[in-house]
Design a protein around this motif. Structure first.
Motif, PDB file in Angstrom:
ATOM      1  N   GLN A  92       0.832  -1.201   0.000  1.00  0.00           N
ATOM      2  CA  GLN A  92       0.000   0.000   0.000  1.00  0.00           C
ATOM      3  C   GLN A  92       0.869   1.254   0.000  1.00  0.00           C
ATOM      4  N   ILE A  93       1.963   1.197   0.755  1.00  0.00           N
ATOM      5  CA  ILE A  93       2.899   2.333   0.772  1.00  0.00           C
ATOM      6  C   ILE A  93       3.470   2.553  -0.620  1.00  0.00           C
ATOM      7  N   THR A  94       3.831   1.481  -1.291  1.00  0.00           N
ATOM      8  CA  THR A  94       4.365   1.589  -2.658  1.00  0.00           C
ATOM      9  C   THR A  94       3.339   2.213  -3.599  1.00  0.00           C
ATOM     10  N   ARG A  95       2.068   1.736  -3.484  1.00  0.00           N
ATOM     11  CA  ARG A  95       1.007   2.293  -4.339  1.00  0.00           C
ATOM     12  C   ARG A  95       0.764   3.763  -4.023  1.00  0.00           C
ATOM     13  N   THR A  96       0.714   4.084  -2.738  1.00  0.00           N
ATOM     14  CA  THR A  96       0.468   5.475  -2.321  1.00  0.00           C
ATOM     15  C   THR A  96       1.607   6.382  -2.771  1.00  0.00           C
ATOM     16  N   GLN A  97       2.838   5.880  -2.638  1.00  0.00           N
ATOM     17  CA  GLN A  97       4.002   6.661  -3.059  1.00  0.00           C
ATOM     18  C   GLN A  97       3.943   6.944  -4.563  1.00  0.00           C
ATOM     19  N   SER A 154     -13.417  30.868 -17.395  1.00  0.00           N
ATOM     20  CA  SER A 154     -13.697  29.522 -16.880  1.00  0.00           C
ATOM     21  C   SER A 154     -12.416  28.696 -16.790  1.00  0.00           C
ATOM     22  N   SER A 155     -11.573  28.833 -17.830  1.00  0.00           N
ATOM     23  CA  SER A 155     -10.319  28.093 -17.844  1.00  0.00           C
ATOM     24  C   SER A 155      -9.400  28.539 -16.712  1.00  0.00           C
ATOM     25  N   ASP A 156      -9.351  29.861 -16.486  1.00  0.00           N
ATOM     26  CA  ASP A 156      -8.511  30.369 -15.385  1.00  0.00           C
ATOM     27  C   ASP A 156      -9.019  29.865 -14.041  1.00  0.00           C
ATOM     28  N   LEU A 157     -10.338  29.923 -13.856  1.00  0.00           N
ATOM     29  CA  LEU A 157     -10.917  29.472 -12.579  1.00  0.00           C
ATOM     30  C   LEU A 157     -10.718  27.965 -12.383  1.00  0.00           C
ATOM     31  N   GLU A 158     -10.914  27.226 -13.472  1.00  0.00           N
ATOM     32  CA  GLU A 158     -10.740  25.769 -13.398  1.00  0.00           C
ATOM     33  C   GLU A 158      -9.286  25.422 -13.091  1.00  0.00           C
ATOM     34  N   LEU A 159      -8.364  26.131 -13.688  1.00  0.00           N
ATOM     35  CA  LEU A 159      -6.943  25.892 -13.441  1.00  0.00           C
ATOM     36  C   LEU A 159      -6.602  26.137 -11.983  1.00  0.00           C
ATOM     37  N   ILE A 160      -7.063  27.258 -11.472  1.00  0.00           N
ATOM     38  CA  ILE A 160      -6.782  27.598 -10.062  1.00  0.00           C
ATOM     39  C   ILE A 160      -7.446  26.594  -9.124  1.00  0.00           C
ATOM     40  N   SER A 161      -8.701  26.226  -9.430  1.00  0.00           N
ATOM     41  CA  SER A 161      -9.439  25.284  -8.579  1.00  0.00           C
ATOM     42  C   SER A 161      -8.788  23.904  -8.596  1.00  0.00           C
ATOM     43  N   SER A 162      -8.385  23.448  -9.801  1.00  0.00           N
ATOM     44  CA  SER A 162      -7.773  22.114  -9.911  1.00  0.00           C
ATOM     45  C   SER A 162      -6.438  22.065  -9.177  1.00  0.00           C
ATOM     46  N   ILE A 163      -5.683  23.143  -9.256  1.00  0.00           N
ATOM     47  CA  ILE A 163      -4.404  23.190  -8.530  1.00  0.00           C
ATOM     48  C   ILE A 163      -4.646  23.095  -7.031  1.00  0.00           C
ATOM     49  N   LYS A 164      -5.672  23.819  -6.573  1.00  0.00           N
ATOM     50  CA  LYS A 164      -6.005  23.770  -5.134  1.00  0.00           C
ATOM     51  C   LYS A 164      -6.430  22.356  -4.737  1.00  0.00           C
ATOM     52  N   ASP A 165      -7.289  21.722  -5.548  1.00  0.00           N
ATOM     53  CA  ASP A 165      -7.749  20.360  -5.237  1.00  0.00           C
ATOM     54  C   ASP A 165      -6.598  19.367  -5.236  1.00  0.00           C
ATOM     55  N   GLU A 166      -5.713  19.520  -6.230  1.00  0.00           N
ATOM     56  CA  GLU A 166      -4.586  18.598  -6.317  1.00  0.00           C
ATOM     57  C   GLU A 166      -3.638  18.770  -5.134  1.00  0.00           C
ATOM     58  N   ARG A 167      -3.459  20.006  -4.695  1.00  0.00           N
ATOM     59  CA  ARG A 167      -2.617  20.240  -3.509  1.00  0.00           C
ATOM     60  C   ARG A 167      -3.251  19.602  -2.272  1.00  0.00           C
ATOM     61  N   ASP A 168      -4.588  19.740  -2.155  1.00  0.00           N
ATOM     62  CA  ASP A 168      -5.293  19.111  -1.021  1.00  0.00           C
ATOM     63  C   ASP A 168      -5.150  17.584  -1.085  1.00  0.00           C
ATOM     64  N   GLN A 169      -5.311  17.046  -2.309  1.00  0.00           N
ATOM     65  CA  GLN A 169      -5.200  15.596  -2.488  1.00  0.00           C
ATOM     66  C   GLN A 169      -3.787  15.107  -2.149  1.00  0.00           C
ATOM     67  N   ILE A 170      -2.797  15.874  -2.563  1.00  0.00           N
ATOM     68  CA  ILE A 170      -1.408  15.507  -2.265  1.00  0.00           C
ATOM     69  C   ILE A 170      -1.158  15.534  -0.757  1.00  0.00           C
ATOM     70  N   ASN A 171      -1.701  16.540  -0.084  1.00  0.00           N
ATOM     71  CA  ASN A 171      -1.550  16.618   1.375  1.00  0.00           C
ATOM     72  C   ASN A 171      -2.203  15.419   2.054  1.00  0.00           C
ATOM     73  N   GLN A 172      -3.395  15.020   1.568  1.00  0.00           N
ATOM     74  CA  GLN A 172      -4.081  13.863   2.137  1.00  0.00           C
ATOM     75  C   GLN A 172      -3.290  12.572   1.877  1.00  0.00           C
ATOM     76  N   THR A 173      -2.746  12.475   0.666  1.00  0.00           N
ATOM     77  CA  THR A 173      -1.946  11.295   0.315  1.00  0.00           C
ATOM     78  C   THR A 173      -0.694  11.223   1.185  1.00  0.00           C
ATOM     79  N   LYS A 174      -0.068  12.377   1.397  1.00  0.00           N
ATOM     80  CA  LYS A 174       1.117  12.414   2.266  1.00  0.00           C
ATOM     81  C   LYS A 174       0.763  11.985   3.686  1.00  0.00           C
TER      82      LYS A 174
END
Length: 412
Positions: A92-97, A154-174
């Protein structure tokens, strides 16, 4: 030089003195006897203490081995479970990493896009949306410009929102990765503790076995227990054969009686001979035995001088050297009459092949059959080990006829 009259006078004086006061001489003699008696009593007490200590140490040699083996089996099972959980956690650690690395790579690419967008705005200035709309040539141009602006925003907002979500997801994964690593560390500690416990039980086993090999009292006790187990197995097999013969005789008598009754009445349909449910069908192997395992005979069948007892004892089977976990096969088809812990033999299997012949497979690590189960020749019945009175992995293989051990080499 004393004169003869003087010596006689001295002897007479001593005699008179002894007669007048014999206690002094008696006391001296009693004191010497008391010293000897005290010495003998001390030696007797010392020997009694040694015997008491030996009995306390011996207890029941194979019963101690059985209890230790149970604790060892439990510790091994727990260690196996912990190891499996640890392996899954590491996977699981390998997959998460890997997920974290992919997410971070994607985030970096999105952040580059955002950086370029910000740099463009900085270099060319903020887009004046009103100028874009007002500068339209006609209604279609106006509609196109509005749609284009909507897509840019819309593209600018989506870009900013996706970056925020991905950062949150990365923090959760960490965080998940950190928790998994903590679990991994805990499991490693538990596994290490279990390994220590297993080593401790093995050391206890070894200590008892070494004492049974070096201490005469313990060795005598162990051999007596093993001999008693062997006699119990022999009696069980004799009783089983006697029961089989009695059942066969009763079935034959019943069949003969039924035929006689049928002849006298002339009505074959009234005979119970058509129902053979009560007929005892004996176990019957092929009579040709195969080797239970492939290995070298490390100890042959027969009498040999015991290094501690100094007398001839019977080794009731052959020891075949194999590694831990080697599959043990039934030498012939038959019925399992015993499968479990047998004092001295450890985890053992006894198979009745019929016609008074049976086989025993001792010192197994684990068993693959149970009592009452029918087995075929070559079927795996156990896995080799070193349980009971054993100092290394091997299979103790016996062939018994009428319950008594015979040389297996005559049957293999």
């Amino acid at each position: 030089m004393m004169s003869i009259p003087y010596k006689k006078s001295l002897a007479a004086a001593l005699t008179v003195l002894y007669l007048l006061n014999p206690c002094g001489f008696i006391f001296a003699e009693d004191e010497d006897l008391q010293d000897q008696l005290s010495t003998v009593q001390g030696q007797m007490a010392e020997q009694a203490q040694k015997k008491s200590e030996a009995e306390a140490v011996i207890g029941n040699v194979f019963e101690k081995l059985r209890v230790i083996q149970e604790n060892l089996d439990a510790a091994n099972a727990q260690y196996k479970s912990i190891s499996q959980e640890l392996t899954e956690t590491e996977r699981q650690i390998t997959r998460t990493q890997a997920e974290l690395e992919r997410a971070e790579t994607h985030l970096r690419s999105r952040e580059k896009v955002l950086s370029r967008r910000i740099r463009d705005i900085y270099m060319h200035g903020q887009l004046n949306y009103l100028d874009v709309v007002v500068g339209a040539k006609d209604f279609n141009d106006f509609a196109n410009r509005v749609e284009l602006l909507r897509r840019i925003v819309s593209s600018d907002l989506e870009l900013i929102s996706s970056i925020k979500d991905e950062r949150d997801q990365i923090n959760q994964t960490k965080q998940a990765l950190e928790e998994q690593r903590e679990t991994q560390a805990k499991l490693k500690e538990e596994a290490a503790a279990k390994k220590e416990e297993i080593a401790k039980h093995k050391a206890e086993q070894q200590a008892i076995l070494e004492k049974a090999q070096t201490d005469k009292a313990t060795a005598e006790e162990a051999y007596a227990e093993l001999e008693a187990s062997s006699n119990q197995i022999a009696q069980m097999l004799r009783d089983r054969e006697a029961a089989r013969q009695a059942a066969a005789a009763a079935a034959a008598a019943a069949a003969s009686s039924g035929e006689s009754g049928s002849d006298s009445s002339g009505d074959s349909g009234s005979s119970s001979g058509g129902d053979d449910s009560g007929y005892y069908q004996p176990v019957s192997g092929s009579g040709q035995m195969i080797w239970p395992v492939n290995g070298v005979i490390t100890s042959p069948f027969g009498y040999r001088e015991h290094p501690i007892f100094g007398r001839q004892i019977l080794h009731s089977g052959i020891d075949i050297g194999v590694d831990y976990g080697t599959p043990v096969h039934a030498a012939d088809g038959g019925v399992v009459v015993e499968a479990g812990w047998i004092s001295g033999y450890g985890y053992a299997v006894v198979i009745d092949h019929g016609n008074g012949t049976s086989t025993l497979y001792g010192h197994n690590e684990s068993l693959a059959v149970s009592s009452g189960q029918s087995v075929s020749q070559g079927q795996v019945i156990a896995y080799a080990g070193s349980t009971g009175n054993s100092t290394g992995p091997h299979v103790h293989f016996e062939v018994r006829v009428g319950g008594e051990p015979v040389d297996p080499n005559s049957y293999l």
